[in-house]
Design a protein around this motif. Structure first.
Motif, PDB file in Angstrom:
ATOM      1  N   LEU A  17       0.828  -1.211   0.000  1.00  0.00           N
ATOM      2  CA  LEU A  17       0.000   0.000   0.000  1.00  0.00           C
ATOM      3  C   LEU A  17       0.859   1.255   0.000  1.00  0.00           C
ATOM      4  CD1 LEU A  17      -2.698  -1.115   2.618  1.00  0.00           C
ATOM      5  CD2 LEU A  17      -3.058  -0.829   0.160  1.00  0.00           C
ATOM      6  N   ILE A  18       1.959   1.238   0.780  1.00  0.00           N
ATOM      7  CA  ILE A  18       2.851   2.401   0.816  1.00  0.00           C
ATOM      8  C   ILE A  18       3.526   2.592  -0.537  1.00  0.00           C
ATOM      9  CG2 ILE A  18       4.975   3.320   1.839  1.00  0.00           C
ATOM     10  CD1 ILE A  18       4.125   1.963   4.477  1.00  0.00           C
ATOM     11  N   ALA A  19       4.048   1.519  -1.112  1.00  0.00           N
ATOM     12  CA  ALA A  19       4.737   1.618  -2.406  1.00  0.00           C
ATOM     13  C   ALA A  19       3.798   2.087  -3.510  1.00  0.00           C
ATOM     14  CB  ALA A  19       5.347   0.262  -2.769  1.00  0.00           C
ATOM     15  N   SER A  20       2.515   1.742  -3.387  1.00  0.00           N
ATOM     16  CA  SER A  20       1.537   2.086  -4.438  1.00  0.00           C
ATOM     17  C   SER A  20       0.839   3.418  -4.186  1.00  0.00           C
ATOM     18  CB  SER A  20       0.497   0.962  -4.546  1.00  0.00           C
ATOM     19  OG  SER A  20       1.113  -0.281  -4.787  1.00  0.00           O
ATOM     20  N   GLY A  21       1.175   4.099  -3.081  1.00  0.00           N
ATOM     21  CA  GLY A  21       0.576   5.404  -2.806  1.00  0.00           C
ATOM     22  C   GLY A  21      -0.864   5.337  -2.367  1.00  0.00           C
ATOM     23  N   VAL A  22      -1.250   4.271  -1.674  1.00  0.00           N
ATOM     24  CA  VAL A  22      -2.627   4.105  -1.209  1.00  0.00           C
ATOM     25  C   VAL A  22      -2.728   4.559   0.252  1.00  0.00           C
ATOM     26  CG1 VAL A  22      -4.508   2.473  -0.799  1.00  0.00           C
ATOM     27  CG2 VAL A  22      -2.976   2.160  -2.766  1.00  0.00           C
ATOM     28  N   PRO A  23      -3.648   5.467   0.579  1.00  0.00           N
ATOM     29  CA  PRO A  23      -3.774   5.936   1.972  1.00  0.00           C
ATOM     30  C   PRO A  23      -4.405   4.871   2.865  1.00  0.00           C
ATOM     31  CG  PRO A  23      -5.464   6.951   0.607  1.00  0.00           C
ATOM     32  CD  PRO A  23      -4.564   6.183  -0.323  1.00  0.00           C
ATOM     33  N   PHE A  24      -3.892   4.754   4.085  1.00  0.00           N
ATOM     34  CA  PHE A  24      -4.454   3.802   5.042  1.00  0.00           C
ATOM     35  C   PHE A  24      -4.098   4.221   6.465  1.00  0.00           C
ATOM     36  CE2 PHE A  24      -0.171   2.033   4.482  1.00  0.00           C
ATOM     37  CZ  PHE A  24       0.194   1.763   5.801  1.00  0.00           C
ATOM     38  N   ALA A  25      -4.796   3.619   7.415  1.00  0.00           N
ATOM     39  CA  ALA A  25      -4.474   3.767   8.834  1.00  0.00           C
ATOM     40  C   ALA A  25      -4.639   2.400   9.491  1.00  0.00           C
ATOM     41  CB  ALA A  25      -5.384   4.794   9.504  1.00  0.00           C
ATOM     42  N   ALA A  26      -3.653   1.993  10.260  1.00  0.00           N
ATOM     43  CA  ALA A  26      -3.737   0.793  11.088  1.00  0.00           C
ATOM     44  C   ALA A  26      -3.627   1.241  12.538  1.00  0.00           C
ATOM     45  CB  ALA A  26      -2.629  -0.199  10.739  1.00  0.00           C
ATOM     46  N   TYR A  27      -4.439   0.662  13.409  1.00  0.00           N
ATOM     47  CA  TYR A  27      -4.375   1.053  14.813  1.00  0.00           C
ATOM     48  C   TYR A  27      -4.758  -0.113  15.710  1.00  0.00           C
ATOM     49  CZ  TYR A  27      -9.480   1.373  14.711  1.00  0.00           C
ATOM     50  OH  TYR A  27     -10.822   1.079  14.586  1.00  0.00           O
ATOM     51  N   HIS A  32      -5.554  -4.387  23.583  1.00  0.00           N
ATOM     52  CA  HIS A  32      -6.255  -5.239  22.630  1.00  0.00           C
ATOM     53  C   HIS A  32      -5.276  -6.209  21.968  1.00  0.00           C
ATOM     54  CE1 HIS A  32      -9.694  -2.708  23.200  1.00  0.00           C
ATOM     55  NE2 HIS A  32     -10.362  -3.207  22.172  1.00  0.00           N
ATOM     56  N   ASP A  33      -5.772  -7.378  21.625  1.00  0.00           N
ATOM     57  CA  ASP A  33      -4.972  -8.372  20.908  1.00  0.00           C
ATOM     58  C   ASP A  33      -5.177  -8.290  19.407  1.00  0.00           C
ATOM     59  OD1 ASP A  33      -3.906  -9.479  23.258  1.00  0.00           O
ATOM     60  OD2 ASP A  33      -5.658 -10.779  23.515  1.00  0.00           O
ATOM     61  N   THR A  34      -6.092  -7.442  18.980  1.00  0.00           N
ATOM     62  CA  THR A  34      -6.359  -7.273  17.557  1.00  0.00           C
ATOM     63  C   THR A  34      -6.089  -5.832  17.151  1.00  0.00           C
ATOM     64  OG1 THR A  34      -8.689  -6.728  17.937  1.00  0.00           O
ATOM     65  CG2 THR A  34      -8.134  -9.058  17.594  1.00  0.00           C
ATOM     66  N   PHE A  35      -5.884  -5.636  15.863  1.00  0.00           N
ATOM     67  CA  PHE A  35      -5.767  -4.291  15.305  1.00  0.00           C
ATOM     68  C   PHE A  35      -6.698  -4.180  14.115  1.00  0.00           C
ATOM     69  CE2 PHE A  35      -2.905  -6.726  12.682  1.00  0.00           C
ATOM     70  CZ  PHE A  35      -3.009  -6.165  11.424  1.00  0.00           C
ATOM     71  N   ARG A  36      -6.943  -2.949  13.694  1.00  0.00           N
ATOM     72  CA  ARG A  36      -7.784  -2.712  12.516  1.00  0.00           C
ATOM     73  C   ARG A  36      -6.974  -2.003  11.436  1.00  0.00           C
ATOM     74  NH1 ARG A  36     -13.436  -3.277  12.846  1.00  0.00           N
ATOM     75  NH2 ARG A  36     -14.163  -3.800  14.947  1.00  0.00           N
ATOM     76  N   LEU A  37      -7.236  -2.392  10.225  1.00  0.00           N
ATOM     77  CA  LEU A  37      -6.667  -1.737   9.065  1.00  0.00           C
ATOM     78  C   LEU A  37      -7.796  -1.099   8.279  1.00  0.00           C
ATOM     79  CD1 LEU A  37      -4.267  -1.149   7.122  1.00  0.00           C
ATOM     80  CD2 LEU A  37      -4.866  -3.301   5.955  1.00  0.00           C
ATOM     81  N   LEU A  38      -7.706   0.215   8.044  1.00  0.00           N
ATOM     82  CA  LEU A  38      -8.681   0.956   7.253  1.00  0.00           C
ATOM     83  C   LEU A  38      -7.980   1.486   6.012  1.00  0.00           C
ATOM     84  CD1 LEU A  38     -10.356   3.124  10.073  1.00  0.00           C
ATOM     85  CD2 LEU A  38     -10.883   0.770   9.415  1.00  0.00           C
ATOM     86  N   VAL A  39      -8.553   1.209   4.851  1.00  0.00           N
ATOM     87  CA  VAL A  39      -7.979   1.646   3.578  1.00  0.00           C
ATOM     88  C   VAL A  39      -9.012   2.494   2.849  1.00  0.00           C
ATOM     89  CG1 VAL A  39      -7.028   0.919   1.353  1.00  0.00           C
ATOM     90  CG2 VAL A  39      -6.545  -0.422   3.411  1.00  0.00           C
ATOM     91  N   VAL A 172      -1.598   2.234  19.523  1.00  0.00           N
ATOM     92  CA  VAL A 172      -0.493   2.172  18.569  1.00  0.00           C
ATOM     93  C   VAL A 172      -1.057   2.395  17.170  1.00  0.00           C
ATOM     94  CG1 VAL A 172       1.361   0.739  17.640  1.00  0.00           C
ATOM     95  CG2 VAL A 172       0.773   0.614  20.076  1.00  0.00           C
ATOM     96  N   SER A 173      -0.392   3.229  16.384  1.00  0.00           N
ATOM     97  CA  SER A 173      -0.949   3.605  15.082  1.00  0.00           C
ATOM     98  C   SER A 173       0.133   3.652  14.013  1.00  0.00           C
ATOM     99  CB  SER A 173      -1.633   4.974  15.167  1.00  0.00           C
ATOM    100  OG  SER A 173      -0.707   5.967  15.579  1.00  0.00           O
ATOM    101  N   LEU A 174      -0.293   3.398  12.783  1.00  0.00           N
ATOM    102  CA  LEU A 174       0.552   3.499  11.600  1.00  0.00           C
ATOM    103  C   LEU A 174      -0.302   4.139  10.512  1.00  0.00           C
ATOM    104  CD1 LEU A 174       3.184   2.750  10.044  1.00  0.00           C
ATOM    105  CD2 LEU A 174       2.090   0.567   9.496  1.00  0.00           C
ATOM    106  N   VAL A 175       0.069   5.342  10.078  1.00  0.00           N
ATOM    107  CA  VAL A 175      -0.754   6.117   9.150  1.00  0.00           C
ATOM    108  C   VAL A 175       0.083   6.508   7.938  1.00  0.00           C
ATOM    109  CG1 VAL A 175      -2.219   8.154   8.864  1.00  0.00           C
ATOM    110  CG2 VAL A 175      -2.088   7.025  11.095  1.00  0.00           C
ATOM    111  N   HIS A 176      -0.448   6.228   6.752  1.00  0.00           N
ATOM    112  CA  HIS A 176       0.233   6.573   5.503  1.00  0.00           C
ATOM    113  C   HIS A 176      -0.466   7.764   4.861  1.00  0.00           C
ATOM    114  CE1 HIS A 176       1.194   5.542   1.055  1.00  0.00           C
ATOM    115  NE2 HIS A 176       2.158   6.285   1.565  1.00  0.00           N
ATOM    116  N   LEU A 177       0.285   8.844   4.664  1.00  0.00           N
ATOM    117  CA  LEU A 177      -0.222  10.054   4.012  1.00  0.00           C
ATOM    118  C   LEU A 177       0.486  10.215   2.674  1.00  0.00           C
ATOM    119  CD1 LEU A 177      -0.082  12.568   7.033  1.00  0.00           C
ATOM    120  CD2 LEU A 177      -1.973  11.068   6.378  1.00  0.00           C
TER     121      LEU A 177
END
Length: 390
Positions: A17-27, A32-39, A172-177
């Motif tokens: 997603l980062i290499a292709s320029g697609v915006p997303f947020a993972a948190y 919590h034992d799970t995380f969510r990915l939003l694209v 914890v978060s990872l956000v691609h702009l």
């Protein structure tokens, strides 16, 4: 790395997603034992403000200065909840085609030379102390930015999971702009505004900082922590500010829990929770109203707000961008959880930068303020010690 027709390893998808320029947020929310990915299939929306009652499911990412600068909002076109221990994602209905790059590496930096800005930072603290003693403000939060180095290994999901392990009590978060050509990675312990599906609003006063370890390296239990007058007053300023915001909108029915010493990574803080049942006070848009009143709080700006902002503009010397702004899911599973963007790292043009700040009051000592910022920066950098190559 496993890639099938319908599923993919999360690290492969994230890097693609980062290499292709697609915006997303993972948190990953605290504990919590799970995380969510939003694209999103479209760029981040630019909003003047966050209105929980009007927005669809998505992720908000706001700068420190919201006046005149937009709040970014990622609409959740694709959403998955994933177990951190089994990070395979079903992509059968993902309507974009990122390059699925293999991600066998970790997350590492090659150190770059940078000036030691200790003397400069302490001089700025002294300038602020002078203006506080002249009566311009009671508290001012001064921050700094430091380059960690050039990224040599960029498995961002490995960095995300490392932070999730070391910061159990943080979001914890990872956000691609892609429009900014930035990736932001962080672990924030500070709730700004939260509203659960039962309509309960929560915010917190989190301030005061000390190491979670003594001089001999022995861990200090929260119950045994000792706090100075300066740190107690710094936290109390934030609490009084929250209560004054509630008074402005004539809400007097709230529960207060604290102050209590809590651990966040390798640091200890003082924390007080404030909660309100929206249904009991009959204030359905309370969260939206309080968000606009609270940000930026004295914990990341100062008090009074306007005077502190001016002093920061005059002295700090750089653009914080999204550091000390806020971020988090909005209307995901009928809940919203916005956190202050602390303990954060930005990657831009292949360089990783880390941020930290501290509250300056009339009792502050410049050398101790420098040490506090170094401790805070260390909570992020130490999370990647297994990957670093300095």
């Amino acid at each position: 790395m496993l890639v099938t027709e319908n599923s993919v390893d999360t690290s492969v998808l994230i890097n693609g997603l980062i290499a292709s320029g697609v915006p997303f947020a993972a948190y990953r929310l605290p504990r919590h034992d799970t995380f969510r990915l939003l694209v999103s299939y479209d760029p981040f929306l630019h909003l003047e403000k966050v209105d929980f009652e009007e927005l669809p499911s998505g992720f908000a990412f706001a700068p420190f200065k919201t006046g005149g600068s937009p709040v970014l909002f990622l609409k959740a076109d694709f959403e998955r909840e994933v177990n951190l221990r089994e990070p395979q994602i079903d992509i059968s209905d993902l309507k974009c085609t990122p390059d699925l790059l293999q991600s066998d590496t970790g997350f590492a930096f090659e150190t770059l030379p940078h000036p030691n800005d200790e003397e400069e930072y302490q001089a700025k603290v002294q300038q602020i102390l002078t203006r506080i003693r002249q009566g311009e403000a009671r508290k001012v939060v001064l921050s700094r930015r430091k380059p960690l180095g050039r990224i040599t290994e960029s498995n961002f999901f490995s960095a995300f999971t490392s932070l999730s392990t070391s910061h159990q009590d943080a979001m914890v978060s990872l956000v691609h702009l892609p429009d900014n050509k930035q990736v932001w990675l962080g672990a924030s312990p500070e709730v700004l505004v939260s509203q659960n599906r039962d309509g309960v609003f929560t915010t917190m006063s989190l301030a005061g900082t000390q190491s979670a370890f003594d001089r001999n390296g022995k861990e200090i239990k929260p119950v045994d922590a000792l706090w100075t007058h300066k740190e107690i007053e710094e936290q109390a300023i934030v609490g009084r500010y929250i209560i004054n915001c509630l008074k402005k909108i004539r809400v007097r029915e709230y529960e207060e829990e604290g102050p209590k010493t809590v651990k966040a990574g390798n640091l200890l803080h003082l924390r007080t929770f404030y909660s309100i049942d929206n249904r009991e006070v009959n204030f359905p848009n309370l969260s939206s109203v309080m968000l606009n009143l609270l940000h930026p709080t004295p914990a990341i700006c100062g008090m009074p707000k306007e005077s502190s902002e001016k002093i920061i503009d005059d002295i700090e010397g750089y653009d914080r961008e999204f550091y000390s702004g806020y971020l988090g899911p909005v209307n995901v599973d009928a809940e919203s959880h916005l956190f202050v963007n602390l303990r954060t790292l930005k990657v831009e043009d292949g360089i990783a930068y880390v941020y930290a700040g501290g509250g300056i009051t009339e009792d502050s000592q410049p050398d101790r303020e420098w040490v506090e910022t170094e401790m805070k920066m260390g909570t992020i950098s130490r999370a990647f010690d297994n990957f670093h190559r300095f």
